[in-house]
Design an enzyme around this catalytic site. Structure first.
Site, PDB file in Angstrom:
ATOM      1  N   GLU A  13       0.821  -1.215   0.000  1.00 27.33           N
ATOM      2  CA  GLU A  13       0.000   0.000   0.000  1.00 27.33           C
ATOM      3  C   GLU A  13       0.859   1.272   0.000  1.00 27.33           C
ATOM      4  O   GLU A  13       0.378   2.349   0.329  1.00 27.33           O
ATOM      5  CB  GLU A  13      -0.932   0.006   1.209  1.00 27.33           C
ATOM      6  CG  GLU A  13      -1.924  -1.144   1.222  1.00 27.33           C
ATOM      7  CD  GLU A  13      -2.795  -1.146   2.449  1.00 27.33           C
ATOM      8  OE1 GLU A  13      -3.822  -0.442   2.456  1.00 27.33           O
ATOM      9  OE2 GLU A  13      -2.452  -1.835   3.426  1.00 27.33           O
ATOM     10  N   SER A 140      -6.641  -2.650   1.799  1.00 27.08           N
ATOM     11  CA  SER A 140      -6.971  -2.156   0.457  1.00 27.08           C
ATOM     12  C   SER A 140      -7.449  -3.255  -0.490  1.00 27.08           C
ATOM     13  O   SER A 140      -7.290  -3.155  -1.705  1.00 27.08           O
ATOM     14  CB  SER A 140      -5.771  -1.423  -0.168  1.00 27.08           C
ATOM     15  OG  SER A 140      -5.518  -0.230   0.526  1.00 27.08           O
ATOM     16  N   TYR A 206      -9.291   2.949  -5.669  1.00 28.84           N
ATOM     17  CA  TYR A 206      -8.416   4.085  -5.921  1.00 28.84           C
ATOM     18  C   TYR A 206      -8.498   4.660  -7.329  1.00 28.84           C
ATOM     19  O   TYR A 206      -7.681   5.488  -7.712  1.00 28.84           O
ATOM     20  CB  TYR A 206      -6.969   3.695  -5.569  1.00 28.84           C
ATOM     21  CG  TYR A 206      -6.839   3.320  -4.115  1.00 28.84           C
ATOM     22  CD1 TYR A 206      -7.027   4.266  -3.108  1.00 28.84           C
ATOM     23  CD2 TYR A 206      -6.565   2.009  -3.735  1.00 28.84           C
ATOM     24  CE1 TYR A 206      -6.931   3.928  -1.767  1.00 28.84           C
ATOM     25  CE2 TYR A 206      -6.468   1.660  -2.393  1.00 28.84           C
ATOM     26  CZ  TYR A 206      -6.653   2.620  -1.421  1.00 28.84           C
ATOM     27  OH  TYR A 206      -6.566   2.279  -0.089  1.00 28.84           O
ATOM     28  N   ARG A 245     -11.760   2.991  10.755  1.00 30.72           N
ATOM     29  CA  ARG A 245     -12.831   2.690   9.811  1.00 30.72           C
ATOM     30  C   ARG A 245     -13.142   1.203   9.899  1.00 30.72           C
ATOM     31  O   ARG A 245     -12.224   0.375   9.930  1.00 30.72           O
ATOM     32  CB  ARG A 245     -12.427   3.061   8.391  1.00 30.72           C
ATOM     33  CG  ARG A 245     -13.605   3.469   7.514  1.00 30.72           C
ATOM     34  CD  ARG A 245     -13.229   3.659   6.072  1.00 30.72           C
ATOM     35  NE  ARG A 245     -12.900   2.388   5.453  1.00 30.72           N
ATOM     36  CZ  ARG A 245     -11.710   2.084   4.962  1.00 30.72           C
ATOM     37  NH1 ARG A 245     -10.718   2.955   5.012  1.00 30.72           N
ATOM     38  NH2 ARG A 245     -11.484   0.904   4.430  1.00 30.72           N
ATOM     39  N   ASP A 247     -15.102  -1.905   8.114  1.00 30.17           N
ATOM     40  CA  ASP A 247     -15.744  -2.361   6.889  1.00 30.17           C
ATOM     41  C   ASP A 247     -16.698  -3.513   7.200  1.00 30.17           C
ATOM     42  O   ASP A 247     -16.351  -4.433   7.955  1.00 30.17           O
ATOM     43  CB  ASP A 247     -14.694  -2.826   5.884  1.00 30.17           C
ATOM     44  CG  ASP A 247     -13.793  -1.692   5.434  1.00 30.17           C
ATOM     45  OD1 ASP A 247     -14.242  -0.533   5.470  1.00 30.17           O
ATOM     46  OD2 ASP A 247     -12.632  -1.969   5.051  1.00 30.17           O
ATOM     47  N   GLU A 259     -13.332  -6.135   8.654  1.00 25.23           N
ATOM     48  CA  GLU A 259     -12.048  -5.766   9.251  1.00 25.23           C
ATOM     49  C   GLU A 259     -12.122  -4.380   9.878  1.00 25.23           C
ATOM     50  O   GLU A 259     -13.058  -3.610   9.626  1.00 25.23           O
ATOM     51  CB  GLU A 259     -10.931  -5.814   8.209  1.00 25.23           C
ATOM     52  CG  GLU A 259     -11.080  -4.845   7.055  1.00 25.23           C
ATOM     53  CD  GLU A 259      -9.921  -4.954   6.069  1.00 25.23           C
ATOM     54  OE1 GLU A 259      -8.828  -4.475   6.408  1.00 25.23           O
ATOM     55  OE2 GLU A 259     -10.114  -5.526   4.986  1.00 25.23           O
ATOM     56  N   ASN A 261      -9.837  -0.932  10.327  1.00 22.74           N
ATOM     57  CA  ASN A 261      -8.678  -0.184   9.825  1.00 22.74           C
ATOM     58  C   ASN A 261      -8.282   0.881  10.843  1.00 22.74           C
ATOM     59  O   ASN A 261      -9.046   1.815  11.089  1.00 22.74           O
ATOM     60  CB  ASN A 261      -9.024   0.480   8.494  1.00 22.74           C
ATOM     61  CG  ASN A 261      -9.458  -0.524   7.446  1.00 22.74           C
ATOM     62  OD1 ASN A 261      -8.633  -1.185   6.836  1.00 22.74           O
ATOM     63  ND2 ASN A 261     -10.761  -0.669   7.256  1.00 22.74           N
ATOM     64  N   GLY A 265      -7.329   5.442   5.049  1.00 23.75           N
ATOM     65  CA  GLY A 265      -6.760   6.247   3.977  1.00 23.75           C
ATOM     66  C   GLY A 265      -7.213   7.695   4.045  1.00 23.75           C
ATOM     67  O   GLY A 265      -8.322   8.000   4.498  1.00 23.75           O
TER      68      GLY A 265
END
Length: 298
Positions: A13, A140, A206, A245, A247, A259, A261, A265
Site C-alpha cells: 500500500e 486495500s 483508488y 474505519r 468495513d 475488518e 482499519n 486512507g
C-alpha cells in the site's frame, strides 16, 4: 510544536500511503503547523530517522506493514514520542484479521467464521462454496479472490500463498457493502459502497469514478443504529484511538464485520474524509482532530 508526517513504507500500500501523507502534510501547512513530510523506505531507516529528527508528534500515514501492525507504534512508545492513531497492541491485533475475528466473537459481534491457512493441506476439508480468500495481514482489498469450487480454491490458494504467508478463507457474503468511519469514538454517517463493476477491489478503491459512494447509506434506520452500536463496542473493546474505519457487509439485515482499519486512507477517494465532509468536517478540520487525539491519554 513540530510534526513529522510519516508515509511510504515497504508494504503493498506504499503508493496510497504517499498520497495520504502528502494530503495530510499540505493540510497541516495550511493550518500553519510546523510540519514536515518523510517518505520512508523500510522499518530500520524509518525509526532511525524519526529518532534523529525528534518531532513532538509523529502523524502516521503508513498503510499496512510495519506502520500499521504495531511495530512503529511500539518503537515510538519506547522513546516516549507522541503519535496519532491507536496503540501498538491495538494496531497489531486489528492488522491481523483472524485475531480480530476471535475478539469480535467474544463480544457477540457478527463476523463470518474463517479458516487460517498457511499450507494447501489446511484447505482439504473445505467443501462449501463460494468462499472468499484473502491475506490475513493486508489492506486495500489486496489479494482478495473468490472461489466457486474446489479446483478454483486450490488454484487460487496456491498462487496467493506464494506472496502472502497466511491466508484466511471464509464464506463469500452476498449483500450491501458499507463502511463506518469513527473519530474519537464518535460515529460518522455510514457510507454505502457500490462499485460500478466487480467488487470493491484495489482498482475500484483508488480509481476515481469507479465506485459510487452513497451517503447516507440506503439502509433502514434500525440497521444503521445497530451498526453504530457495533462501532462503539469495537472502539471501546479494541482500545482504539483517533480515527478508525470498520468495513462491513450487510446480508439479510445482519451487518458482518470484515475488518477494522486503524489508519484509514486520507486520499481524495478515501472514505473517512468523505464521511467527515458529509457532516461539514472538512479535510483540514479532520486532520486537526486526528492530530489532537495524539495527546489524549498519552
Amino acid at each position: 510544536m513540530s510534526i513529522l508526517v510519516v508515509c511510504g513504507g515497504d508494504s503493498s500500500e506504499r503508493e496510497v500511503s504517499i498520497r495520504s501523507g502528502s494530503a495530510i502534510h499540505q493540510a497541516l501547512l495550511n493550518l500553519k503547523y510546523d510540519a514536515q513530510k518523510y517518505i520512508c523506505e523500510n522499518k530500520k531507516d524509518c525509526i532511525e530517522t524519526i529518532l534523529k529528527k525528534k518531532p513532538d508528534v509523529v502523524f502516521i500515514a503508513l498503510h499496512g506493514g510495519f506502520g500499521e501492525d504495531g511495530t512503529l507504534q511500539a518503537a515510538l512508545e519506547m522513546h516516549n514520542i507522541k503519535y496519532t492513531g491507536s496503540n501498538s497492541l491495538t494496531s497489531k491485533v486489528c492488522m491481523n484479521k483472524f485475531f480480530t475475528k476471535a475478539i469480535l466473537k467474544e463480544y457477540h459481534i457478527p463476523t463470518k467464521p474463517a479458516l487460517l491457512a498457511k499450507d494447501i493441506k489446511d484447505i482439504i476439508n473445505i467443501n462449501s462454496f463460494p468462499v472468499c480468500i484473502k491475506p490475513n495481514n493486508e489492506g486495500s482489498s489486496i489479494g482478495v479472490e473468490f472461489a466457486y469450487d474446489d479446483i478454483q480454491l486450490k488454484a487460487k490458494f496456491s498462487e496467493l500463498i506464494k506472496q502472502f504467508k497466511e491466508l484466511i478463507i471464509e464464506e463469500k457474503i452476498t449483500g450491501i457493502e458499507v463502511t463506518l468511519s469513527m473519530i474519537n469514538s464518535e460515529c460518522l454517517p455510514l457510507i454505502e459502497i457500490a462499485p460500478k463493476k466487480g467488487f470493491y477491489d484495489y482498482q475500484n478503491k483508488y480509481t476515481s469514478g469507479a465506485t459510487e459512494y452513497i451517503i447516507p447509506a440506503r439502509i433502514n434506520q434500525s440497521t444503521i443504529d445497530e451498526i453504530n452500536r457495533i462501532g462503539k463496542t469495537i472502539y471501546k473493546a479494541f482500545y482504539c484511538k483517533g480515527a478508525i474505519r470498520i468495513d462491513m457487509m450487510i446480508e439479510k439485515n445482519i451487518p458482518y464485520v470484515l475488518e477494522i482499519n486503524t489508519i484509514p486512507g486520507m486520499t481524495q477517494t478515501s472514505l473517512l474524509p468523505k464521511a467527515a465532509k458529509s457532516v461539514n468536517i472538512n479535510f483540514e478540520m479532520l486532520v486537526e482532530k486526528i492530530l489532537k487525539s495524539a495527546y489524549e491519554g498519552f
